[in-house]
Design an enzyme around this catalytic site. Sequence first.
Site, PDB file in Angstrom:
ATOM      1  N   SER A 130      -5.371  10.749  17.415  1.00 12.45           N
ATOM      2  CA  SER A 130      -4.040  11.313  16.801  1.00 12.45           C
ATOM      3  C   SER A 130      -3.183  11.592  18.034  1.00 12.45           C
ATOM      4  O   SER A 130      -2.319  12.678  17.788  1.00 12.45           O
ATOM      5  CB  SER A 130      -4.196  12.072  15.631  1.00 12.45           C
ATOM      6  N   ASP A 163       0.236   4.637  15.706  1.00 17.12           N
ATOM      7  CA  ASP A 163       0.828   3.843  14.612  1.00 17.12           C
ATOM      8  C   ASP A 163       2.172   4.608  14.250  1.00 17.12           C
ATOM      9  O   ASP A 163       2.473   4.538  13.135  1.00 17.12           O
ATOM     10  CB  ASP A 163      -0.224   3.769  13.307  1.00 17.12           C
ATOM     11  N   MET A 183      -6.145   1.764  18.767  1.00 17.53           N
ATOM     12  CA  MET A 183      -6.001   1.830  17.480  1.00 17.53           C
ATOM     13  C   MET A 183      -5.577   2.988  16.920  1.00 17.53           C
ATOM     14  O   MET A 183      -4.949   2.926  15.807  1.00 17.53           O
ATOM     15  CB  MET A 183      -7.475   1.473  17.002  1.00 17.53           C
ATOM     16  N   GLY A 184      -5.283   4.079  17.674  1.00 17.12           N
ATOM     17  CA  GLY A 184      -4.800   5.364  17.321  1.00 17.12           C
ATOM     18  C   GLY A 184      -3.227   5.452  17.036  1.00 17.12           C
ATOM     19  O   GLY A 184      -2.673   6.080  16.058  1.00 17.12           O
ATOM     20  N   LYS A 216       3.554   8.898  19.413  1.00 17.65           N
ATOM     21  CA  LYS A 216       2.109   9.018  19.557  1.00 17.65           C
ATOM     22  C   LYS A 216       1.857   8.025  20.880  1.00 17.65           C
ATOM     23  O   LYS A 216       2.471   7.210  21.051  1.00 17.65           O
ATOM     24  CB  LYS A 216       1.331   8.354  18.458  1.00 17.65           C
ATOM     25  N   LYS A 236       0.782  -1.225   0.052  1.00 17.24           N
ATOM     26  CA  LYS A 236      -0.044   0.038   0.039  1.00 17.24           C
ATOM     27  C   LYS A 236       0.752   1.047   0.029  1.00 17.24           C
ATOM     28  O   LYS A 236       1.782   1.402   0.758  1.00 17.24           O
ATOM     29  CB  LYS A 236      -1.030   0.078   1.274  1.00 17.24           C
ATOM     30  N   ARG A 277     -10.323  -2.198   7.291  1.00 13.69           N
ATOM     31  CA  ARG A 277      -9.471  -2.679   7.627  1.00 13.69           C
ATOM     32  C   ARG A 277      -9.007  -2.523   9.085  1.00 13.69           C
ATOM     33  O   ARG A 277      -8.629  -3.408  10.070  1.00 13.69           O
ATOM     34  CB  ARG A 277      -8.145  -3.398   6.753  1.00 13.69           C
ATOM     35  N   GLN A 325     -11.954   7.717  11.808  1.00 14.29           N
ATOM     36  CA  GLN A 325     -11.790   6.224  12.011  1.00 14.29           C
ATOM     37  C   GLN A 325     -12.707   5.894  13.131  1.00 14.29           C
ATOM     38  O   GLN A 325     -13.282   4.771  13.103  1.00 14.29           O
ATOM     39  CB  GLN A 325     -10.452   5.905  12.467  1.00 14.29           C
ATOM     40  N   ASN A 361     -14.352  12.528  23.996  1.00 13.62           N
ATOM     41  CA  ASN A 361     -13.235  13.018  22.739  1.00 13.62           C
ATOM     42  C   ASN A 361     -12.828  14.255  23.508  1.00 13.62           C
ATOM     43  O   ASN A 361     -13.334  15.086  24.047  1.00 13.62           O
ATOM     44  CB  ASN A 361     -14.150  13.301  21.521  1.00 13.62           C
TER      45      ASN A 361
HETATM   46  P1  NAD Z   1      -9.219  12.145  12.866  1.00 14.28           P
HETATM   47  O1  NAD Z   1      -8.345  13.583  12.603  1.00 14.28           O
HETATM   48  O2  NAD Z   1     -10.504  12.072  11.993  1.00 14.28           O
HETATM   49  O3  NAD Z   1      -9.797  12.206  14.203  1.00 14.28           O
HETATM   50  C1  NAD Z   1      -8.484  12.245  15.278  1.00 14.28           C
HETATM   51  C2  NAD Z   1      -9.194  12.015  16.530  1.00 14.28           C
HETATM   52  O4  NAD Z   1      -8.010  12.292  17.581  1.00 14.28           O
HETATM   53  C3  NAD Z   1     -10.353  12.870  16.973  1.00 14.28           C
HETATM   54  O5  NAD Z   1     -11.260  12.413  17.807  1.00 14.28           O
HETATM   55  C4  NAD Z   1      -9.584  14.113  17.752  1.00 14.28           C
HETATM   56  O6  NAD Z   1     -10.545  14.788  18.779  1.00 14.28           O
HETATM   57  C5  NAD Z   1      -8.698  13.329  18.531  1.00 14.28           C
HETATM   58  N1  NAD Z   1      -7.484  13.892  19.076  1.00 14.28           N
HETATM   59  C6  NAD Z   1      -6.931  14.962  18.391  1.00 14.28           C
HETATM   60  N2  NAD Z   1      -5.959  15.509  19.317  1.00 14.28           N
HETATM   61  C7  NAD Z   1      -6.068  14.885  20.507  1.00 14.28           C
HETATM   62  C8  NAD Z   1      -5.407  15.066  21.447  1.00 14.28           C
HETATM   63  N3  NAD Z   1      -4.265  15.764  21.894  1.00 14.28           N
HETATM   64  N4  NAD Z   1      -5.578  14.188  22.696  1.00 14.28           N
HETATM   65  C9  NAD Z   1      -6.723  13.472  22.486  1.00 14.28           C
HETATM   66  N5  NAD Z   1      -7.460  13.208  21.309  1.00 14.28           N
HETATM   67  C10 NAD Z   1      -6.912  14.137  20.243  1.00 14.28           C
HETATM   68  O7  NAD Z   1      -8.223  11.151  12.219  1.00 14.28           O
HETATM   69  P2  NAD Z   1      -8.842   9.655  12.007  1.00 14.28           P
HETATM   70  O8  NAD Z   1      -8.579   9.412  10.635  1.00 14.28           O
HETATM   71  O9  NAD Z   1      -9.771   9.189  12.749  1.00 14.28           O
HETATM   72  O10 NAD Z   1      -7.272   8.798  12.663  1.00 14.28           O
HETATM   73  C11 NAD Z   1      -7.142   8.502  14.085  1.00 14.28           C
HETATM   74  C12 NAD Z   1      -5.889   8.030  14.475  1.00 14.28           C
HETATM   75  O11 NAD Z   1      -5.812   6.530  13.955  1.00 14.28           O
HETATM   76  C13 NAD Z   1      -4.665   8.815  13.679  1.00 14.28           C
HETATM   77  O12 NAD Z   1      -3.638   8.743  14.623  1.00 14.28           O
HETATM   78  C14 NAD Z   1      -4.328   7.812  12.521  1.00 14.28           C
HETATM   79  O13 NAD Z   1      -2.903   7.847  12.160  1.00 14.28           O
HETATM   80  C15 NAD Z   1      -4.433   6.429  13.256  1.00 14.28           C
HETATM   81  N6  NAD Z   1      -4.873   5.381  12.194  1.00 14.28           N
HETATM   82  C16 NAD Z   1      -4.452   4.238  12.630  1.00 14.28           C
HETATM   83  C17 NAD Z   1      -4.667   2.973  12.139  1.00 14.28           C
HETATM   84  C18 NAD Z   1      -3.976   1.765  12.376  1.00 14.28           C
HETATM   85  O14 NAD Z   1      -4.118   0.700  11.473  1.00 14.28           O
HETATM   86  N7  NAD Z   1      -3.618   1.417  13.777  1.00 14.28           N
HETATM   87  C19 NAD Z   1      -5.154   3.330  10.804  1.00 14.28           C
HETATM   88  C20 NAD Z   1      -5.719   4.311  10.311  1.00 14.28           C
HETATM   89  C21 NAD Z   1      -5.615   5.463  10.948  1.00 14.28           C
END
Ligand code: NAD
Length: 321
Positions: A199, A222, A219-220, A226, A67, A111, A139, A160
Amino acid sequence: MLIVPEREIADLMTREAAFDAVEKVFAAMAAGDAYNFPVVREAIGHEDALYGFKGGFDQAGLTLGLKAGGYWPNNLERRGLINHQSTVFLFDPDTGKAKAMVGGNLLTALRTAAASSVSIKHLARKDAKVIGMIGAGHQATFQLRAALEQRSFEKVIGWNYHPEILPNIEKVANEAGVAFEAVELPGMLEADVIISITSAFAPSLMAGHVSPGTHVACMGTDTKGKQEVESAILAKASVFTDEVAQSISIGEAQHAVAEGLIAESDVAQLGAVINGTNSGRTSDDQITVFDGTGVGLQDLAVAASVVDLAVQKGIAIEVDF
Ligand code: NAD
């Protein structure tokens, strides 16, 4: 070569198909039949973008590819495009010839949601009733929608950092006919399952917010640096992951390992639980953690599945390449 454009994915791919593909590939990874290649992730010095490749080979499913994609933070504001952009490329493992090009944006969300769902299926208590969400972004909605299918959940509680977007997940709960309540972090004590998908670079969920017996899917996290949950949670939990090398370097476990609270050997593959070589949850008061870092093989698995569906439905575009 076959092309499955992004616009077709929503009508082709189901949560069930994503779940099956991810569960199978986690099992293949733990059995040593599938492996991920080292991840490349670069700040390219243009548009503040992070770009990279996640690839691998699944010898059991005969899926080879990568990917390519990343994060363009200005897309939405400047161009009306989503910030995460990715494309999956599949190759014929017998010849190396390009086999398919598949839109990877929606597949990434499906996924990732499938991964936490697989962890809930195999690690959460069977009688789990309350699910807690930390995060309400893009997500989070996919995560909640998929997770609600794994147990007879009666209530969703959500927190949140930006409370104004909590209605995103409230809507998902409502659509599934499950009650929703916004809570402060200590309110997470009521949860039997917690998903964190933010994030953040500093923990929100602390050890005092998690009751015995809870399954926590992180899950966040990555990327190096972080962090969503206090390391002390991992120290007192049984920790599982998609891939141990990623978990301890870019996943949630990076912090607990760096602080000396857990060792690499304390982190087990979820696939081993699926295969029955790890007993997973062994008591009702055990805390389990799934550190979902996101591996290339997940992307390849769902992309291969969507190509099959596109061929079956006559939607795949064939090009001479
Ligand atoms: P998004 O920008 O739509 O949402 C971000 C979320 O994080 C929101 O709920 C926001 O309020 C919160 N947030 C932002 N700053 C924060 C802080 N300082 N403290 C607590 N919460 C905070 O992003 P998304 O597309 O939903 O992605 C979320 C995370 O998931 C990202 O870090 C992304 O890299 C990660 N991700 C992981 C995988 C995986 O396979 N593990 C896959 C996709 C995305």
